[in-house]
Design an enzyme around this catalytic site. Structure first.
Site, PDB file in Angstrom:
ATOM      1  N   GLU A 162       0.797  -1.234   0.000  1.00  0.00           N
ATOM      2  CA  GLU A 162       0.000   0.000   0.000  1.00  0.00           C
ATOM      3  C   GLU A 162       0.830   1.285   0.000  1.00  0.00           C
ATOM      4  OE1 GLU A 162      -3.281  -0.056   2.729  1.00  0.00           O
ATOM      5  OE2 GLU A 162      -4.252  -1.648   1.622  1.00  0.00           O
ATOM      6  N   GLU A 365      -5.423  -8.459  -0.057  1.00  0.00           N
ATOM      7  CA  GLU A 365      -6.214  -8.095   1.131  1.00  0.00           C
ATOM      8  C   GLU A 365      -7.635  -7.788   0.695  1.00  0.00           C
ATOM      9  OE1 GLU A 365      -4.818  -5.092   3.927  1.00  0.00           O
ATOM     10  OE2 GLU A 365      -2.736  -5.703   3.522  1.00  0.00           O
TER      11      GLU A 365
END
Ligand code: BG6
Length: 462
Positions: A162, A365
């Protein structure tokens, strides 16, 4: 066109070291920025003990095997390997991850390893962190050590988790950009250094790991215009670029999106690019695109004189004056923690990424945090089953539409500490008996979703 999940589909789940392992100063591990972080919200725990996976890894992996995992995505803690982020290797750290990898392979679970999940060594932070160009080579050196020590058994690698979230919400996850008029430039300077670091790591992986595959793991989301007003369509386009494509274009094509660069120029905040940098970015090529998905976003137009008055604090952080403002989507339900839920948005995201880049995709995720309760040794988390069921249905539809999806590794395998909402916000298929302020016995309990996911995997998603 197939209506099924591929035969070797990587069903599994994810965790990250600083949220799951604990053992924050055990056996020579050096401090990470997360270990010394001061902005832990009131009433939530820090990341020192977590779920104590450090001392329970065997039992935890046995639980993953019992669920039938084909893959497990976890991260390596940089300072367990290199306590300062550079210098002498900590043998105990290497042993710890050797044990994990070997145990996974014993059960035929494929390790998918993230090298960096919000956890810069504190020693490097003291030296300027990601703003300091030297961090690029420290990361490349760390990556090389990982490939040399684990590359014989680990074939799936993820560089940085991320990166886009760190750039958009840096402070929440411990990244610092400073204050004042340099802040915007610094933010994108940090981004540029991360881009170079992960590009170098990709190159080294291809040179050193036989049959190694590598990619990054940004958080990507479909973006809707708030209305059918043409200007909201432009706002959605702007948000897609700032949030998604700016990162993926650079990972995959080695180029920076011009719209973002123009914005930085306009605000006198263009970051520094050395002559050789663009070559480095162009040279590295990922083998797949891994991405995290929690929910879609919705955008409306923002103008230069926008004072963001009607926005919540969270929306303000996510909006850019004169470019777009992020708003809630009234068509979507929310989790107990106020996050939007949008399974169809996952299909849209998959379709958009695949159309644009034509690389195999893997979800690293996707999940829902809520208030799970242990009653008579059981946790009834029907809401989680419902969430996953709806998202998995959309995966199948996306595959049916032609998307090459190779795996699904939702968040999280076992309960861990949320990035900014502590332990009361529960993720995972396994409950760990502790609260924010009481470590209790840290015993593991299979939730109802554990047995459900086990069946999903057994039937290859049908
Ligand atoms: C992702 C992160 O952004 O979201 C994870 O990669 C994080 O580290 C997850 O835990 C969920 O967010 P939160 O704040 O609910 O923990």
């Amino acid at each position: 066109m197939s209506n099924k999940f591929p035969k070797n589909f990587l069903w599994g789940a994810s965790t990250s070291a600083y949220q799951f392992e604990g053992g924050w100063d055990s056996d020579g591990k050096g401090p990470l920025i997360q270990d010394v972080r001061k902005n832990i919200p009131n009433g939530t725990t820090d990341f020192k003990v977590d779920s104590d996976h450090y001392n329970n890894w065997k039992e935890d992996i046995a639980l993953m095997a019992e669920m039938g995992f084909k893959s497990y995505r976890f991260s390596i803690s940089w300072t367990r390997i290199l306590p300062k982020g550079f210098g002498k290797i900590n043998k105990d750290g290497i042993n710890f991850y050797n044990n994990i990898i070997n145990e996974l392979l014993k059960y035929n679970i494929i390790p998918i390893v993230t090298m960096y999940h919000f956890d810069l060594p504190n020693e490097l932070e003291k030296n300027g962190g990601w703003l300091n160009r030297e961090t690029i080579d420290h990361f490349a050196n760390y990556a090389k050590i990982l490939f040399e020590n684990f590359g014989d058994r680990v074939k799936y690698w993820l560089t940085i988790n991320e990166q886009n979230v760190m750039i958009i919400f840096g402070e929440i996850v411990g990244v610092k950009f400073g204050e004042g008029k340099e802040r915007l430039k610094n933010t994108y300077q940090v981004n540029h250094h991360m881009m170079l670091a992960q590009a170098k790591a990709m190159d080294i992986c291809h040179q050193t790991v036989k049959n190694g595959k590598i990619g990054s793991a940004p958080n990507i989301a479909a973006i809707y215009p708030n209305t059918n007003k043409p200007e909201d369509q432009i706002a959605a386009l702007n948000m897609k670029i700032f949030r998604n494509w700016f990162y993926l274009d650079c990972y995959i094509f080695g180029i920076y999106n011009k719209f973002v660069l123009n914005y930085l120029e306009k605000h006198n905040s263009m970051f520094e690019i050395y002559k050789e940098d663009l070559e480095i970015l162009k040279k590295s090529k990922p083998d797949f695109i891994a991405f995290n998905y929690y929910a879609s976003g919705t955008a409306e137009m923002s103008y230069e004189n926008d004072n963001f008055k009607t926005l919540t604090d969270q929306q303000k952080v996510r909006s850019i004056k004169g470019v777009y403002r992020q708003v809630y989507n009234p068509n979507l339900q929310k989790t107990q923690f106020g996050w939007e839920i949008d399974p169809i948005g996952l299909k849209t995201t998959l379709r958009e990424i695949y159309d644009r880049y034509r690389l195999p995709l893997i979800i690293t995720e996707n999940g829902i945090g809520g208030y799970d309760e242990l009653i008579d040794d059981k946790v009834n988390d029907d809401y989680r089953i419902d969430y996953y069921q709806k998202h998995i249905e959309q995966l199948k539809l996306a595959i049916n539409d032609g998307v090459e999806l190779i795996g699904y590794n939702p968040w999280s395998a076992i309960y861990l500490v949320s990035t900014h909402e502590g332990i009361k916000k529960r993720y995972g298929f396994v409950f760990v008996n502790r609260t924010d302020d009481d470590l209790k016995d840290l015993k593991r309990y299979r939730k109802k979703s554990f047995y459900w996911y086990q069946k999903v995997i057994e039937n290859n998603g049908l």
